[in-house]
Every structure is written in structure tokens, then in C-alpha cells.
Design a protein around this motif. Structure first.
Motif, PDB file in Angstrom:
ATOM      1  N   SER A 192      49.045  32.624  52.795  1.00 45.15           N
ATOM      2  CA  SER A 192      48.276  32.703  54.039  1.00 45.15           C
ATOM      3  C   SER A 192      47.539  31.413  54.331  1.00 45.15           C
ATOM      4  N   GLY A 193      47.371  30.583  53.304  1.00 47.52           N
ATOM      5  CA  GLY A 193      46.743  29.300  53.572  1.00 47.52           C
ATOM      6  C   GLY A 193      45.838  28.848  52.469  1.00 47.52           C
ATOM      7  N   ALA A 194      45.783  27.541  52.323  1.00 48.08           N
ATOM      8  CA  ALA A 194      44.980  26.956  51.250  1.00 48.08           C
ATOM      9  C   ALA A 194      43.507  27.272  51.418  1.00 48.08           C
ATOM     10  N   LYS A 195      43.067  27.405  52.645  1.00 50.60           N
ATOM     11  CA  LYS A 195      41.652  27.652  52.901  1.00 50.60           C
ATOM     12  C   LYS A 195      41.208  28.964  52.261  1.00 50.60           C
ATOM     13  N   LEU A 196      42.073  29.985  52.394  1.00 48.61           N
ATOM     14  CA  LEU A 196      41.733  31.280  51.820  1.00 48.61           C
ATOM     15  C   LEU A 196      41.590  31.156  50.301  1.00 48.61           C
ATOM     16  N   VAL A 197      42.480  30.406  49.698  1.00 49.52           N
ATOM     17  CA  VAL A 197      42.488  30.300  48.235  1.00 49.52           C
ATOM     18  C   VAL A 197      41.179  29.686  47.740  1.00 49.52           C
ATOM     19  N   SER A 198      40.649  28.764  48.506  1.00 41.87           N
ATOM     20  CA  SER A 198      39.423  28.129  48.045  1.00 41.87           C
ATOM     21  C   SER A 198      38.197  28.590  48.837  1.00 41.87           C
ATOM     22  N   GLY A 199      38.373  29.551  49.765  1.00 45.21           N
ATOM     23  CA  GLY A 199      37.254  29.925  50.618  1.00 45.21           C
ATOM     24  C   GLY A 199      36.603  31.234  50.217  1.00 45.21           C
ATOM     25  N   GLU A 200      35.952  31.868  51.230  1.00 43.80           N
ATOM     26  CA  GLU A 200      35.264  33.132  50.987  1.00 43.80           C
ATOM     27  C   GLU A 200      36.106  34.264  51.556  1.00 43.80           C
ATOM     28  N   LEU A 201      36.132  35.346  50.849  1.00 43.69           N
ATOM     29  CA  LEU A 201      36.939  36.486  51.289  1.00 43.69           C
ATOM     30  C   LEU A 201      36.038  37.714  51.370  1.00 43.69           C
ATOM     31  N   ALA A 202      36.025  38.335  52.564  1.00 39.50           N
ATOM     32  CA  ALA A 202      35.252  39.574  52.720  1.00 39.50           C
ATOM     33  C   ALA A 202      36.203  40.759  52.586  1.00 39.50           C
ATOM     34  N   ILE A 203      35.871  41.650  51.682  1.00 36.35           N
ATOM     35  CA  ILE A 203      36.725  42.825  51.484  1.00 36.35           C
ATOM     36  C   ILE A 203      36.095  43.993  52.218  1.00 36.35           C
ATOM     37  N   TRP A 204      36.868  44.548  53.160  1.00 37.05           N
ATOM     38  CA  TRP A 204      36.410  45.728  53.900  1.00 37.05           C
ATOM     39  C   TRP A 204      37.253  46.893  53.411  1.00 37.05           C
ATOM     40  N   ASP A 205      36.584  47.789  52.771  1.00 35.52           N
ATOM     41  CA  ASP A 205      37.294  48.846  52.046  1.00 35.52           C
ATOM     42  C   ASP A 205      37.019  50.191  52.692  1.00 35.52           C
ATOM     43  N   ASP A 206      38.037  50.736  53.331  1.00 32.47           N
ATOM     44  CA  ASP A 206      37.908  52.091  53.888  1.00 32.47           C
ATOM     45  C   ASP A 206      38.579  53.125  52.982  1.00 32.47           C
ATOM     46  N   LEU A 207      39.020  52.682  51.791  1.00 30.36           N
ATOM     47  CA  LEU A 207      39.727  53.601  50.888  1.00 30.36           C
ATOM     48  C   LEU A 207      38.861  54.028  49.710  1.00 30.36           C
ATOM     49  N   GLY A 208      37.744  53.333  49.478  1.00 36.44           N
ATOM     50  CA  GLY A 208      36.889  53.671  48.358  1.00 36.44           C
ATOM     51  C   GLY A 208      37.418  53.116  47.042  1.00 36.44           C
ATOM     52  N   VAL A 209      37.964  51.932  47.082  1.00 38.37           N
ATOM     53  CA  VAL A 209      38.487  51.293  45.874  1.00 38.37           C
ATOM     54  C   VAL A 209      37.321  50.774  45.038  1.00 38.37           C
ATOM     55  N   ASP A 210      37.463  50.860  43.743  1.00 38.88           N
ATOM     56  CA  ASP A 210      36.405  50.444  42.827  1.00 38.88           C
ATOM     57  C   ASP A 210      36.133  48.945  42.996  1.00 38.88           C
ATOM     58  N   ASP A 211      34.845  48.531  42.984  1.00 41.01           N
ATOM     59  CA  ASP A 211      34.462  47.133  43.160  1.00 41.01           C
ATOM     60  C   ASP A 211      35.148  46.226  42.155  1.00 41.01           C
ATOM     61  N   LYS A 212      35.227  46.704  40.932  1.00 39.68           N
ATOM     62  CA  LYS A 212      35.793  45.871  39.869  1.00 39.68           C
ATOM     63  C   LYS A 212      37.264  45.574  40.143  1.00 39.68           C
ATOM     64  N   ILE A 213      37.923  46.614  40.650  1.00 38.65           N
ATOM     65  CA  ILE A 213      39.342  46.431  40.953  1.00 38.65           C
ATOM     66  C   ILE A 213      39.495  45.400  42.069  1.00 38.65           C
ATOM     67  N   ALA A 214      38.615  45.531  43.068  1.00 38.29           N
ATOM     68  CA  ALA A 214      38.692  44.591  44.187  1.00 38.29           C
ATOM     69  C   ALA A 214      38.443  43.171  43.709  1.00 38.29           C
ATOM     70  N   ALA A 215      37.450  43.024  42.857  1.00 35.61           N
ATOM     71  CA  ALA A 215      37.137  41.681  42.371  1.00 35.61           C
ATOM     72  C   ALA A 215      38.265  41.133  41.505  1.00 35.61           C
ATOM     73  N   ASP A 216      38.931  42.033  40.788  1.00 32.75           N
ATOM     74  CA  ASP A 216      40.010  41.603  39.894  1.00 32.75           C
ATOM     75  C   ASP A 216      41.217  41.069  40.660  1.00 32.75           C
ATOM     76  N   LEU A 217      41.299  41.449  41.945  1.00 29.23           N
ATOM     77  CA  LEU A 217      42.474  41.029  42.709  1.00 29.23           C
ATOM     78  C   LEU A 217      42.619  39.509  42.729  1.00 29.23           C
TER      79      LEU A 217
END
Lengths: 194, 462
Positions: free
Chosen positions: B223-248
Motif C-alpha cells: 500500500s505504500g512506504a509511508k504506511l510502513v513507517s507511519g502511523e496506523l489507526a485501527i478501527w475495530d468493529d469486530l471486537g478483536v483483542d488489542d494484543k492481536i491487533a498490535a501483533d499484526l
């Protein structure tokens, strides 16, 4: 039949030009002509009205003069006017020392129905001085009086006895005509009564 | 609708099996969540029976207490197709015109079956990168029918991830919704990519499978180099565990944070915890500028020809002006005609008075002239007397003068010389004219005398 853009523009242009010409010919020009006609007629009417107003102003001046004449003895009754003249002649002759031998009044026919004349032929005799005094009184008459003929002759070459024949006339106001369509009379008599 | 407007707005995040609903209410710049719910729909029902689904949705909304009528629908990235294009820097209209020509070749589907829109990019060095987006026209039509049956006014159809990115201020977004996990990446020139990453089942439950994590990293990298080195906001409507999200993104240089609420929202509370997609869409209903894409009002849709082209407007203005001028001309003509009729009447009324006044003036003038032209006989007599020689023997025996002041005088004298002298005096006097000797005769006898007759006209003033 589909028309190309250029052909369509030409058709639209032609129709527009023909339409404009038609509008000008049958709508605009007749209206403008009618407007011009109105303006011309308006100018004519304004001119007529100005002239009429000037006439009315002149009429006021004439009225003043007319009233003065009436006050000076312009009579409306012919008998009264005739009497005024005869009395005046007799008085002036007496005052001057002339002997008034004859007077002959006449009322000549006149086309003017409003101002008419009464004429009097008179014969008298007396001295040159009396004749002069009499003539002076005639000429200084306050009421309308005109000496239309004058003849003097020496009755006796050796004496100062002169025969005089004169024709004098005076004016009187005739009968007033019927009022015109506006209800106003053109008679001076009617005007005087105002 | 550029500004935030007041009222109630409904956001509907669509997926294959459910509609995620959120109703916001507010005014000015702050909105609050009043209702949030998930309306389950069967597989393929949206396409096969949108009308029935709409009626069921209407009942559901009523039962849940929803009252908003204005809605924006969000499609998952899986339902959309994106193509990155590089175009010369141009105006929005010119860019749209270029994209319309190119769009037909960019997607495998038949162009008429697609609804297209694009995300403009920020121009750099004379070129701009745009994201061309396509959605199946039938699906949009089904959504419209469903909304109509549900009594809702559909204000737009956009991408749910794009709506989240729009209302959250343009950050990189990882959205986990009912339809799966999708990613939206930004760089300096705007949105770089929107991608579907994995189905919801891949992250639901115990945790993300290693395969999913790898796929996410790969996709994010693409998707782009910027994403790899930038900030990513996770919007979770599924109720995924924070740790799992961070592990991604473990081991990558990416700052991951969990999205909680949007700047235009008051705190959503528990109800809004799993409604990020629908809340973002409801905010888009309140302000369309956050939508980014709108397949209902696409920039690429050919605009219907304007009814009022400038030529027609000018023609109408010309015709109206001409009509107004002509109307004024007619009105002026009618007023003048009425005024003229009045003047004509006045003039006719004055005619009678004028005629009588003229007659009156004529009579007064006649009377005045009659009196003024009285002949002055005494002056005449005096003038004749003064013409007689002083020391000669001559006399007048008769003198007659008419009112036209023509007179005849007869008399006698001692000799003819004296008579001629009298004649000369009369002729030399300016008060007399036409002086003529009518006769002069000498008498015979012891005392010879001369008799004479002289005619003259007395002019006066002598």
C-alpha cells in the motif's frame, strides 16, 4: 432531414433577421409613426390653446375699454342715443350762440347688428366765432360722436353771418345675438352686464 | 451541503450479511450517537429482494427507535475496484474528462455496468495521482431500492474505510468490519490505496492466524512506504483483542494506535464501541465533504445538458428587454394618446370662448376706431385760414369738407394773382394734398372781381 451546425446557424440567423424585419415593419414602425403623429397633433393643439389664451387675454383688455365707452355714454337704446345727440346739439348751439334751424335724424341700415349708427343732419347759422365754439364742443364730445360732413357758407358777404350744415353720427349698441354653443354670448352688451 | 448541518443522520455500513447502523444527532460541529445496531440480512438478499429487505429494515429501525431519514451507505472495499492513475495536473473538470476516456479500458467489466468516481490527488511536479474507483451499478441500484422501501433518503454511497479516514482526519486506517479487514493508506499525494485484506473470520475469535498477519503486512507494504513507517489507526468493529491487533505489525516500524472516537463526535460510549464504520458514514451524511467518493453523485457522470445555456439566457434577456422596451413604448403611447384626448377636449371647449372673444374684440376695436378716426374739422378750418394772404383782398364764401377730409372752397378776390397766391400757399402747406384749382373766372364790370373754386385734401399735421 438533419441539419449541420452551420446550416442550422444560417437558418436561425435568417429566421431571426426576417423576424426582426417583420417586427420592425408591422410592429415597431407603426407604433413609432403613431407616436410621431401624436406628438405633431399635440404640438398643434398646444399652439391652438396658446393662441386661444392670448385671445382671452386680449378680451380682458377690450373689456376694460368697452366699459369705459359705456360709462362715457354709449347707449343701448336707439331712441335714447338719438335723444342724447339731439339734446347735445341743441345745448351746444345755444351755448355757442348759433341758431339751430333744422335737425333731421336718420337711422341707416347696417349689417352690424351690435354697433349701429344714428345720423343727424343739422342746419344752423351764426357768427364765425359761434360756429367755432360749436365745432369745438362737437369735437370734444364725451359720448361717441363723429362729424361726417361739414359745410359753411357766407350768407352775406358784407356781414359775419355764416350758414352751417353738418352731418353728425353717434353709435348705439344693437340687439344681442343668441348665445353660442358654449353658453357664452359674444355681445358686448352681455359682456357689459358681467 | 459543505457545512455541518443539524438534525439526525443515519450511517449504514453494508456487508454481505449485515447492515451496521448508527444514528447521530447534533448541530453545529458536535454530534452524538443516539442509536447503534446491526441488522442482519441473508446472503444475496440485497441483490435479489431489495424491496422486501427495505421494508424489513424500516420495521427494524422503527423498533429500535431510529428516527433519522437522511442516510449515507458505505460499501466494503471488497465491493469496490480501485485503480491508481497518473495524470497531468489539470482542473477537476479536465481530470474528469480524461478519466472518463481511460476508465473504459481500466476495468474488466462492461463499462455501463459500473458506476465510477475518483479521488483527486495532490499535484506534484505537474502530475497528479488519482484513485479511480468503480462499483457495480446493480448493487448501487439495489441499495437505492432498499433505502426507498425503508423510507430513507439516500444522500450518498461511498467507501466505509474512506469515510472513516475522512472523518478521522486523513490517517492511515485499518478497518475491521463485518465484511472483513481492509486497509486505507495515505502518502504525501493523498490516498494511495484502499484494499480488502482478509475476511472477518480471519481475525475473529482467538487471534489472527500467522497467514493473515503476513498477508496484512504484505498488503500494507504494497500500500505504500509511508504506511510502513507511519502511523496506523485501527478501527475495530469486530471486537478483536488489542494484543492481536498490535501483533499484526510486530517488528515493523509502524506506530499502531486504536481508534476510539472521531473529532466531530462527542464520546460515543459503549454503544459506539463497535460502530466506527456506520458512525463515520452518519457524519458523512451530515457533511458530504468527508465522503471522498460518492457513487450517487459521481464527478465522472456526464452532467445533463444545462437547460439554460448562456446563449439561451442572453437570448431570453434580449427578448425580455425588447419586450420591456416595446411594452414601455406602448404604455407611453397610450398615456400620450389619453393626454392628447384630454387636451383635444380642452381645446374644443376653448374654441367657443375663443370665437366669442374674437367677435367681442372686433366690435370693441370697431367702436374704438370709429371714435378715434373722428375728423378734426376745426384744425382743417384753421389751416385753410392761415393760407390766406394777409394784406390782399381775398375771401371764401363757401367751404365744405367731407368725413374723408376732402374739401372744396369757393370764394372771390380782387385779382387772379391773389387767388394764385392762395393756391400756392395751399400747395406748399404739408397739411394739404391734391390741391387743384377747379375754376377761376374774372367778372366783367366796373368793379372787376375774380371768383375761384379750389379742391384739396386735408392730411392734418400742418
Amino acid at each position: 432531414m438533419a441539419l449541420a451546425k452551420r446550416e442550422r446557424m444560417l437558418v436561425i440567423g435568417t429566421v431571426a433577421v426576417v423576424g426582426l424585419l417583420g417586427l420592425d415593419q408591422y410592429l415597431l414602425t407603426p407604433v413609432l409613426d403613431a407616436e410621431d403623429q401624436l406628438q405633431n397633433e399635440r404640438q398643434q393643439i398646444v399652439s391652438d390653446m396658446t393662441r386661444a389664451q392670448n385671445v382671452m387675454s386680449d378680451r380682458k383688455v377690450a373689456m376694460t375699454r368697452w366699459r369705459t365707452m359705456v360709462r362715457s355714454g354709449l347707449k343701448s337704446d336707439p331712441a335714447e342715443a338719438e335723444g342724447q345727440l339731439l339734446h347735445a346739439l341743441r345745448d351746444w348751439a345755444k351755448e355757442s350762440g348759433l341758431v339751430l334751424s333744422s335737425v333731421k335724424p336718420e337711422r341707416p341700415e347696417s349689417k352690424d347688428t351690435q354697433l349701429r349708427e344714428i345720423q343727424v343732419q343739422a342746419s344752423a347759422n351764426g357768427t364765425m366765432e359761434a360756429l367755432t365754439k360749436f365745432m369745438l364742443k362737437v369735437q370734444q364730445s364725451a359720448f361717441p360722436l363723429k362729424l361726417s360732413e361739414f359745410q359753411m357758407a357766407s350768407r352775406n358777404e358784407s356781414t359775419n353771418d355764416i350758414a352751417l350744415q353738418i352731418k353728425v353720427s353717434t353709435l348705439y349698441k344693437g340687439t344681442a345675438p343668441a348665445a353660442d354653443s358654449t353658453g357664452k354670448s359674444s355681445s358686448p352688451t352681455a359682456e357689459e352686464a358681467k | 451541503m459543505g457545512l455541518l448541518s443539524g438534525g439526525s443522520f443515519l450511517g449504514i455500513a453494508l456487508s454481505a450479511n449485515a447492515l451496521q447502523l448508527a444514528e447521530l444527532r447534533g448541530s453545529g460541529s458536535r454530534y452524538r450517537l443516539v442509536h447503534a445496531a446491526v441488522f442482519p440480512i441473508g446472503e444475496q438478499r440485497l441483490l435479489s429482494e431489495p424491496g422486501v429487505l427495505g421494508k424489513e429494515l424500516h420495521q427494524f429501525l422503527k423498533a429500535q427507535g431510529f428516527s433519522a431519514r437522511q442516510a449515507v451507505a458505505g460499501f466494503p472495499a471488497q465491493w469496490l475496484m480501485f485503480k491508481e492513475k497518473s495524470l497531468p495536473d489539470a482542473s477537476a473538470e479536465a481530470t474528469a474528462a480524461m478519466l472518463v476516456l481511460q476508465a473504459e479500458r481500466d476495468f474488466s467489466m462492461d463499462p455501463p455496468s459500473l458506476s465510477l468516481d475518483f479521488l483527486p490527488g495532490i499535484p506534484v511536479k505537474g502530475t497528479q495521482r488519482v484513485i479511480l474507483a468503480a462499483a457495480v451499478r446493480d448493487r448501487i441500484a439495489s441499495v437505492q431500492r432498499m433505502m426507498l422501501a425503508a423510507g430513507l433518503q439516500l444522500r450518498g454511497v461511498t467507501s466505509t474505510s474512506l469515510a472513516i479516514a475522512g472523518v478521522s482526519g486523513g490517517a492511515n486506517v485499518l478497518y475491521m468490519g463485518e465484511n472483513g479487514v481492509e486497509c486505507l493508506a495515505h502518502d504525501d499525494q493523498g490516498v494511495r490505496a484502499i484494499r480488502y485484506l482478509a475476511p472477518a473470520s480471519a481475525v475473529k475469535g482467538g487471534g489472527a492466524s500467522p497467514g493473515v498477519s503476513g498477508e496484512l503486512r504484505r498488503a500494507a507494504f504494497l500500500s505504500g512506504a509511508k504506511l510502513v513507517s507511519g502511523e496506523l489507526a485501527i478501527w475495530d468493529d469486530l471486537g478483536v483483542d488489542d494484543k492481536i491487533a498490535a501483533d499484526l505489525f510486530a517488528g515493523e516500524n509502524v506506530h499502531v494506535r486504536r481508534g476510539t472516537t472521531f473529532p466531530a463526535m462527542e464520546s460515543a460510549g459503549d454503544a459506539g464501541e463497535h460502530s466506527a464504520g456506520s458512525m463515520a458514514l452518519a457524519l458523512c451524511a451530515a457533511n458530504s465533504k468527508w465522503m471522498g467518493l460518492d457513487f450517487l453523485h459521481s464527478r465522472l457522470e456526464p452532467k445533463p445538458p444545462r437547460k439554460f445555456t448562456s446563449a439561451r439566457v442572453w437570448a431570453a434577456v434580449g427578448v425580455l428587454t425588447a419586450l420591456a422596451a416595446f411594452g414601455y413604448l406602448l404604455l407611453d403611447w397610450r398615456q400620450n394618446a389619453a393626454e392628447l384626448t384630454e387636451l383635444r377636449q380642452k381645446r374644443d371647449d376653448m374654441k367657443g370662448s375663443e370665437k366669442s372673444a374674437k367677435e367681442f374684440i372686433a366690435r370693441v376695436k370697431l367702436a374704438t376706431n370709429w371714435g378715434d378716426n373722428r375728423p378734426n374739422y376745426l384744425e382743417c378750418l384753421r389751416a385753410v385760414t392761415l393760407c390766406f394772404p394777409d394784406k390782399e383782398r381775398i375771401w371764401a364764401s363757401t367751404l365744405s369738407v367731407r368725413d374723408d377730409m376732402k374739401g372744396i372752397m369757393t370764394g372771390g378776390a380782387s385779382d387772379s394773382k391773389t387767388v394764385l397766391e392762395l393756391l400756392d400757399h395751399l400747395k406748399n402747406n404739408a397739411a394739404f394734398a391734391d390741391v387743384k384749382m377747379l375754376q377761376m373766372r374774372e367778372s366783367e364790370g366796373k368793379n372787376a372781381e375774380v371768383t375761384y373754386s379750389i379742391a384739396f385734401s386735408y392730411l392734418g399735421g400742418g
